[in-house]
Design an enzyme around this catalytic site. Structure first.
Site, PDB file in Angstrom:
ATOM      1  N   CYS A   3     102.799  -2.698 -68.611  1.00  0.00           N
ATOM      2  CA  CYS A   3     103.993  -2.569 -67.756  1.00  0.00           C
ATOM      3  C   CYS A   3     105.208  -1.890 -68.383  1.00  0.00           C
ATOM      4  CB  CYS A   3     104.420  -3.949 -67.265  1.00  0.00           C
ATOM      5  SG  CYS A   3     103.219  -4.766 -66.210  1.00  0.00           S
ATOM      6  N   ASP A  39     101.943  -2.117 -59.157  1.00  0.00           N
ATOM      7  CA  ASP A  39     101.742  -2.801 -60.429  1.00  0.00           C
ATOM      8  C   ASP A  39     100.278  -3.216 -60.568  1.00  0.00           C
ATOM      9  OD1 ASP A  39     101.949  -4.375 -62.708  1.00  0.00           O
ATOM     10  OD2 ASP A  39     103.872  -5.213 -62.129  1.00  0.00           O
ATOM     11  N   ASP A  40      99.575  -2.595 -61.490  1.00  0.00           N
ATOM     12  CA  ASP A  40      98.161  -2.934 -61.759  1.00  0.00           C
ATOM     13  C   ASP A  40      97.213  -2.502 -60.638  1.00  0.00           C
ATOM     14  OD1 ASP A  40      99.306  -4.154 -63.934  1.00  0.00           O
ATOM     15  OD2 ASP A  40      98.581  -6.162 -63.499  1.00  0.00           O
ATOM     16  N   SER A  48     107.519  -9.362 -64.732  1.00  0.00           N
ATOM     17  CA  SER A  48     106.306  -9.559 -63.935  1.00  0.00           C
ATOM     18  C   SER A  48     106.326 -10.879 -63.167  1.00  0.00           C
ATOM     19  CB  SER A  48     105.068  -9.503 -64.833  1.00  0.00           C
ATOM     20  OG  SER A  48     104.871  -8.206 -65.330  1.00  0.00           O
ATOM     21  N   ARG A  55     106.625   2.001 -67.671  1.00  0.00           N
ATOM     22  CA  ARG A  55     107.841   2.167 -66.869  1.00  0.00           C
ATOM     23  C   ARG A  55     108.934   2.893 -67.645  1.00  0.00           C
ATOM     24  NH1 ARG A  55     107.428  -1.724 -62.465  1.00  0.00           N
ATOM     25  NH2 ARG A  55     105.237  -2.329 -62.582  1.00  0.00           N
ATOM     26  N   LYS A 109      93.370  -2.300 -67.027  1.00  0.00           N
ATOM     27  CA  LYS A 109      94.623  -2.574 -67.714  1.00  0.00           C
ATOM     28  C   LYS A 109      94.410  -3.083 -69.138  1.00  0.00           C
ATOM     29  CE  LYS A 109      98.608  -5.694 -67.329  1.00  0.00           C
ATOM     30  NZ  LYS A 109      99.426  -6.490 -66.383  1.00  0.00           N
ATOM     31  N   ASP A 164     101.550   1.766 -62.272  1.00  0.00           N
ATOM     32  CA  ASP A 164     102.001   1.755 -63.670  1.00  0.00           C
ATOM     33  C   ASP A 164     100.846   1.749 -64.659  1.00  0.00           C
ATOM     34  OD1 ASP A 164     101.191  -0.880 -63.190  1.00  0.00           O
ATOM     35  OD2 ASP A 164     102.855  -1.777 -64.306  1.00  0.00           O
ATOM     36  N   ASN A 165      99.715   1.161 -64.278  1.00  0.00           N
ATOM     37  CA  ASN A 165      98.512   1.137 -65.118  1.00  0.00           C
ATOM     38  C   ASN A 165      97.352   0.642 -64.273  1.00  0.00           C
ATOM     39  OD1 ASN A 165     100.399  -1.416 -66.492  1.00  0.00           O
ATOM     40  ND2 ASN A 165      98.517  -1.944 -65.404  1.00  0.00           N
ATOM     41  N   HIS A 225     111.503  -4.803 -65.392  1.00  0.00           N
ATOM     42  CA  HIS A 225     110.673  -5.031 -66.581  1.00  0.00           C
ATOM     43  C   HIS A 225     110.975  -4.115 -67.760  1.00  0.00           C
ATOM     44  CE1 HIS A 225     106.642  -7.138 -67.695  1.00  0.00           C
ATOM     45  NE2 HIS A 225     107.671  -7.484 -68.461  1.00  0.00           N
ATOM     46  N   HIS A 276     100.073  -6.985 -58.931  1.00  0.00           N
ATOM     47  CA  HIS A 276      99.980  -7.808 -60.146  1.00  0.00           C
ATOM     48  C   HIS A 276      99.712  -9.254 -59.732  1.00  0.00           C
ATOM     49  CE1 HIS A 276     101.254  -9.806 -63.851  1.00  0.00           C
ATOM     50  NE2 HIS A 276     101.394  -8.629 -64.452  1.00  0.00           N
TER      51      HIS A 276
END
Length: 318
Positions: free
Chosen positions: A54, A14-15, A132, A58, A282, A261-262, A109, A209
């Site tokens: 997010c 995540d991130d 998150s 996803r 992001k 995810d990003n 999420h 994240h």
């Protein structure tokens, strides 16, 4: 064990930034398991998330659709009245129809109302958080906020689910520091229990994240502060899953995918990753927001040591 279709292990961070793995140029973070995976599989240099946020990203992973096509934008908040429509066909549902056992261990999420949750979207098991890890009444240093603070008014304590039931609440940064280990142990147990049948193991880590937190076994281990320590712990998690696959001779017949995810949440300075050498992160459509690390290993089907520059996107994975 090659008598059944390939198992699928999908690890999603995540991130995480493009430059946050050794195989992508990170110098202060040790990621030996992922680097090994890259050398034995395929490393993609032009892999893109469909959106730099997010929930939208996803949704694309699980449906193979652009998020606009299925009406998902941004990131869902707790208590959202909308989520991933259960009528959409997910990767988990497609695989379940083909005899796969399906499990998700991590951050969902895609809506926290029961009808949107994983067990209604093709998964047999769910263990993790519904959104998150910053959606709780705690600030980014781990302090409970005043009852009049916007986060206290907007967010409840962070729930931790097993299937449809909340089994505990995540209330402190120390609680968050145990997430990577707990989810890894659950993922390894899932492999152990399903070693004799094809399985789809989806591990969308809540980290890195913000707020970032790491267990004692990796504190101070990297040259990039707490953020680097968190990435090293995720690499350890990958290694634990790899070892379990090898223990049961499943590694050669498993498609193992790792991506983010990003891009990194650059607002948080040294608590965020790096998209180097790309621009921004992001929340933006610059390369740093949507171009992500992506490594795929599948000994039975992918020649090792490949670097693939051909563009690929989240929607292609399904």
């Amino acid at each position: 064990k090659e008598e059944h279709p390939p198992n699928i292990v999908f690890i999603l961070t995540d991130d995480q930034g493009y430059g946050d793995l050794g195989a992508y140029g990170a110098s202060d973070i040790s990621t030996p398991h992922l680097d090994q995976m890259a050398s034995e599989g395929a490393l993609f240099t032009s892999y893109y998330a469909t959106q730099p946020v997010c929930s939208a990203s996803r949704a694309s992973i699980l449906t193979g659709c652009y998020p606009d096509r299925i009406g998902i934008h941004n990131a869902y908040s707790p208590g959202s009245k909308v989520g991933l429509n259960p009528d959409e066909t997910t990767l988990a549902e497609l695989l379940k129809e083909r005899g796969y056992k399906t499990g998700i261990f991590g951050k969902w999420h895609l809506g926290d109302h029961p009808k949107f949750m994983p067990l209604n979207q093709g998964f047999d098991e769910y263990f993790g958080i519904p959104y998150s890890n910053d959606m709780w009444p705690v600030d980014y240093e781990g302090n409970q906020v005043d009852k009049n603070h916007r986060k206290a008014k907007r967010y409840p304590q962070l729930p931790f689910f097993k299937n449809f039931d909340v089994v505990k609440e995540i209330k402190t940064l120390e609680d968050q520091a145990q997430l990577t280990t707990e989810l890894t142990e659950a993922a390894v147990d899932f492999i152990e229990r399903n070693k004799d049948t094809p399985f789809f193991l989806y591990v969308p880590h809540p980290m890195p994240h913000t707020p970032i937190a790491v267990s004692d076994k990796f504190k101070g281990k990297s040259g990039q502060g707490r953020y680097g320590d968190v990435i090293m712990e995720i690499d350890w998690s990958v290694g634990q899953i790899m070892n379990k696959l090898k223990e049961h001779q499943l590694d050669k017949n498993t498609i193992f995918i790792f991506t983010s995810d990003n891009g990194p949440w650059l607002n948080f300075g040294n608590h965020a990753g790096s998209a180097s050498p790309l621009r921004e992160g992001k929340g933006t459509a610059w390369e740093g927001g949507q171009r992500e690390p992506c490594v795929v290993s599948y000994p039975n089907g992918i020649e090792g040591g490949r670097v693939i520059d051909t563009p690929m996107m989240t929607i292609d994975l399904l």
